[in-house]
Every structure is written in structure tokens, then in C-alpha cells.
Design a protein around this motif. Sequence first.
Motif, mmCIF file in Angstrom:
data_model
loop_
_atom_site.group_PDB
_atom_site.id
_atom_site.type_symbol
_atom_site.label_atom_id
_atom_site.label_comp_id
_atom_site.label_asym_id
_atom_site.label_seq_id
_atom_site.Cartn_x
_atom_site.Cartn_y
_atom_site.Cartn_z
ATOM 1 N N GLU A 1 -5.092 -0.288 -8.599
ATOM 2 C CA GLU A 1 -4.201 -1.286 -7.880
ATOM 3 C C GLU A 1 -4.337 -0.860 -6.263
ATOM 4 O O GLU A 1 -4.187 -1.760 -5.443
ATOM 5 C CB GLU A 1 -2.603 -1.108 -8.257
ATOM 6 N N TYR A 2 -4.455 0.486 -6.130
ATOM 7 C CA TYR A 2 -4.494 0.989 -4.608
ATOM 8 C C TYR A 2 -5.699 0.308 -4.093
ATOM 9 O O TYR A 2 -5.781 -0.198 -3.031
ATOM 10 C CB TYR A 2 -4.520 2.353 -4.620
ATOM 11 N N ALA B 1 -5.777 -2.332 -0.858
ATOM 12 C CA ALA B 1 -6.590 -1.538 0.491
ATOM 13 C C ALA B 1 -7.564 -2.635 0.678
ATOM 14 O O ALA B 1 -7.686 -3.032 1.964
ATOM 15 C CB ALA B 1 -7.170 -0.352 0.059
ATOM 16 N N LEU C 1 1.441 3.194 -7.509
ATOM 17 C CA LEU C 1 0.230 2.482 -7.681
ATOM 18 C C LEU C 1 -1.110 3.227 -8.222
ATOM 19 O O LEU C 1 -1.192 4.509 -7.928
ATOM 20 C CB LEU C 1 -0.461 2.040 -6.098
ATOM 21 N N GLU D 1 -5.162 3.952 -9.164
ATOM 22 C CA GLU D 1 -6.047 3.977 -8.463
ATOM 23 C C GLU D 1 -6.864 2.441 -8.190
ATOM 24 O O GLU D 1 -7.170 2.129 -7.269
ATOM 25 C CB GLU D 1 -7.208 4.695 -9.159
ATOM 26 N N LYS E 1 0.895 -1.287 0.031
ATOM 27 C CA LYS E 1 -0.018 0.023 -0.046
ATOM 28 C C LYS E 1 0.708 1.098 -0.100
ATOM 29 O O LYS E 1 0.268 2.298 -0.444
ATOM 30 C CB LYS E 1 -0.938 -0.162 1.376
ATOM 31 N N LYS E 2 2.172 1.046 0.450
ATOM 32 C CA LYS E 2 3.043 2.273 0.446
ATOM 33 C C LYS E 2 3.652 2.632 -0.595
ATOM 34 O O LYS E 2 4.256 3.628 -0.740
ATOM 35 C CB LYS E 2 3.935 2.112 1.815
ATOM 36 N N GLN E 3 3.325 1.802 -1.665
ATOM 37 C CA GLN E 3 4.231 2.147 -2.928
ATOM 38 C C GLN E 3 3.678 3.254 -3.522
ATOM 39 O O GLN E 3 2.334 3.399 -3.830
ATOM 40 C CB GLN E 3 3.956 0.721 -3.844
ATOM 41 N N LYS E 4 4.382 4.161 -4.237
ATOM 42 C CA LYS E 4 3.872 5.560 -4.536
ATOM 43 C C LYS E 4 3.769 5.082 -5.969
ATOM 44 O O LYS E 4 2.673 6.203 -6.568
ATOM 45 C CB LYS E 4 5.168 6.389 -4.453
#
Length: 136
Positions: free
Chosen positions: A114-115, A119, A110, A112, A105-108
Motif C-alpha cells: 500500500e505504501y 508513493a 500502511l 509495504e 502516505k502519512k498513515q501509519k
Amino acid sequence: MKLFHFVLVTPERKVLDKEIVQATLPVIDGDVTILADHISYIAALKSGEVRLVFADGSDEILAISSGFLEFGKNILTVLADTAERAEEIDAERAAQAVARAEEAKKQKDLGEMEYATVAAQLEKELARLRVARKRR
């Protein structure tokens, strides 16, 4: 106490098929508790804990991911993408899955979609971990 029929199925298996007194389930807008003679009801489920109460006063907690529920004529049918009883969950593996999902989740970079996927995975794994820990 009046009983009603509860059926929980996933694409892989029938998880539970029993007479119960009460079911509390995680729906999109919060939690809903179903008792016998509840009005007809259909809702989308989110990942979380399902708590069932049986006629003898005992209870059981299960972890589910998204799906749907339908209640009518004193039959509660739950169709979930995944469902696990507390004794089926390895708490250590669930904790590792939570850590992996939090890291992803912290990957910058990503997008929408993929996030949202990450999540949802995190929400599912957190529910599994909570249920596993409550069993102890």
C-alpha cells in the motif's frame, strides 16, 4: 537537425504521433535523452516529465506515469500507463491530488504494498503538477 518519429500511447489513446528532434524521458535510473540515430534502447519509465523538441525549435512537456520506451530504426515508441499534455492538466486539481497522496502516505498502518502504491501515486501527481505549472 535530423528528425525521428515519436509515438506516445496509453491504454486509452494515442497521445502524440510526430516527427521530433529530441526527447528527454524519465527512466528508472534517471533521465535519458534520445536523438536521431541513437543506439537501440529499451527502458522502463517512471512517473515524470517528457520534454520534446520539434524541428522549428518549439518544445512540449507532457506528464507520464510508468511504462516502457523502445527506440530503434529512428522510431521512439513510448507505452505509458497515463500521459497528459500540459494544457490537459488542471493545476488546482493536481495540487489537491498531491495533498491527498501526501496525507495517505502519512498513515501509519500502511503495508509495504500500500505504501508503494501511494508513493507511486504521489510521484505521478507531482509530475502532473510540475508540468501544469510550467505551462503558465
